[in-house]
Write an enzyme that holds these catalytic residues in place. Structure first.
Site, PDB file in Angstrom:
ATOM      1  N   SER A  41       0.791  -1.239   0.000  1.00 30.70           N
ATOM      2  CA  SER A  41       0.000   0.000   0.000  1.00 30.70           C
ATOM      3  C   SER A  41       0.818   1.281   0.000  1.00 30.70           C
ATOM      4  O   SER A  41       0.246   2.375  -0.081  1.00 30.70           O
ATOM      5  CB  SER A  41      -0.960   0.003   1.198  1.00 30.70           C
ATOM      6  OG  SER A  41      -2.035  -0.872   0.955  1.00 30.70           O
TER       7      SER A  41
ATOM      8  N   LYS B 199       0.008   3.584  -2.733  1.00 26.58           N
ATOM      9  CA  LYS B 199      -1.066   4.575  -2.629  1.00 26.58           C
ATOM     10  C   LYS B 199      -0.525   5.999  -2.596  1.00 26.58           C
ATOM     11  O   LYS B 199      -1.256   6.955  -2.862  1.00 26.58           O
ATOM     12  CB  LYS B 199      -1.927   4.301  -1.390  1.00 26.58           C
ATOM     13  CG  LYS B 199      -2.810   3.053  -1.502  1.00 26.58           C
ATOM     14  CD  LYS B 199      -3.689   2.900  -0.266  1.00 26.58           C
ATOM     15  CE  LYS B 199      -4.700   1.765  -0.406  1.00 26.58           C
ATOM     16  NZ  LYS B 199      -4.112   0.432  -0.228  1.00 26.58           N
TER      17      LYS B 199
ATOM     18  N   SER C  79      -5.970   2.955   4.738  1.00 24.03           N
ATOM     19  CA  SER C  79      -5.429   2.303   3.538  1.00 24.03           C
ATOM     20  C   SER C  79      -6.550   1.582   2.794  1.00 24.03           C
ATOM     21  O   SER C  79      -6.373   0.465   2.292  1.00 24.03           O
ATOM     22  CB  SER C  79      -4.313   1.316   3.919  1.00 24.03           C
ATOM     23  OG  SER C  79      -3.427   1.097   2.862  1.00 24.03           O
TER      24      SER C  79
END
Length: 379
Positions: A58, A61, A116
């Site tokens: 993640s 991101k 997340s």
């Protein structure tokens, strides 16, 4: 490996030039790849397999946010339909978005940064024309940033064949994102209220409550056996079965701002990625000004690298004072103001320096890219 940022960064193993004055590197680092860099100057103080292409989880991101944040007004509203959530991977981290509910863009970004939430990522992707379009935009932006180790397959970092990044690239991406005020705000938010489901009472009246979400960045919030890191101001963590733990963090101490990325610690201990990040940050603050840099974080392709004399026009905002959060030196606290169901708590109480960094919006505002004397970085 790539040599973007310097020849030494393309060599395998640990790269450091400590001389006689700099402290030795910490011996408890098990990460397969890591980097320590000065966020303002871009100097890389030390690195280990900096350009090794690994699964980012993640932390990808950050690229999603840096790419899409400028595209929407934070007050824009969107009603979620079933198609928006199609393709969210099994077992994904979720913030709890519900079909047929309306959310602001601000709500959705809180879901991305704090929890997340892959569901929030997919809704924002839908607003951007779909997952395919968003991934194409991300890859184009990575190329512009010269994050050439990075290839996105999906927008949320969920394990996928061919989806890779590197400690160098994630640090480069974080540095770019941190020049956006909204990015700084979201990645430093400790906790916030998130809209829940609409319920219909016995009298037929509809009500919608909210619930609290907390940032999953354990250096920001602290955890059992792990204190919040003094001076931490973001950025993003990640963890999947394939990628293991990944993390990019930014912290300030005595006016110096460092970025550290740690990927895939081999020690299988609780919160190991945060412990190794904290250890490298501690080293970096002691070594800064003593260790000879082994490379640099390069500017984007489109950055003005004119070296003629002259000062960039200042766009920095007035700085805040430490007293605004009850004094410096405390732990991360929620210090934002509530706004409907989307109240934001920003970590302003960690140190006076970070308070100035975030509340004043001064982080990297009017800073210059390496090699540039004229270009002030936009906020």
């Amino acid at each position: 490996m790539s040599t973007v940022g310097g020849e030494l960064l393309g060599k395998p193993g640990t790269q450091a030039n400590l001389g006689s004055d700099a402290p030795v590197l910490p011996k408890d680092i098990s990460a397969r790849s890591w980097i320590v860099a000065d966020a303002e100057s871009g100097e890389v103080l030390a690195a280990h397999n900096a350009h090794w292409r690994l699964a980012p989880a993640s932390t990808l991101k950050m690229l999603f946010a840096d790419t899409l944040l400028p595209k929407f007004n934070k007050d824009e509203k969107h009603k979620v339909v079933n198609a928006d959530l199609a393709g969210v991977g099994s077992g994904s981290s979720m913030v709890g978005i519900k079909e047929n509910e309306t959310y602001t863009v601000h709500d959705l970004w809180l879901g991305v940064f704090l929890r997340s939430g892959n569901d929030a990522v997919h809704v924002l992707s839908a607003m951007n024309g779909g997952v395919k379009q968003s991934v194409a935009d991300m890859n184009a932006h990575a190329e512009e940033l010269q994050a050439l180790d990075t290839h996105a397959v999906n927008p949320d970092g969920y394990d996928a064949k061919g989806q890779v990044s590197s400690a160098y690239d994630l640090t480069l991406i974080a540095r770019s994102g941190l020049q956006k005020k909204d990015f700084r705000e979201y990645c430093s938010t400790v906790r916030a209220q998130f809209p829940g489901a609409t319920k219909k009472g016995k009298n037929g009246k509809k009500t919608r409550s909210s619930f609290e979400i907390q940032n999953t960045n354990r250096l920001l919030t602290g955890a059992s056996g792990l204190d919040a890191y003094q001076g931490i101001a973001g950025v993003k963590n990640g963890n999947t079965t394939n990628a293991g733990a990944t993390f990019t963090g930014v912290a300030e101490r005595d006016g110096r701002v460092l970025l550290v990325t740690v990927m895939h610690p081999e020690k299988d201990e609780h919160n190991q990625v945060y412990k190794e990040t904290a250890s490298l940050l501690d080293w970096g603050f002691k070594a800064a000004g003593k260790a000879t840099p082994v490379g640099e974080l390069v500017p984007p392709k489109g950055a003005d690298t004119d070296t003629s004399d002259g000062d960039a026009e200042s766009t920095a905002q007035p700085k805040a004072t430490a007293s605004a959060s009850g004094g410096a030196g405390g732990k991360a606290v929620a210090a934002g103001t509530a706004e409907g169901s989307s109240g934001v708590g920003v970590a302003l109480g960690i140190t006076g320096g970070v308070l100035v960094l975030l509340a004043g919006g001064a982080y990297l505002v009017n800073r210059k890219w390496p090699g540039s004397k004229d270009r002030g970085a936009s906020a």
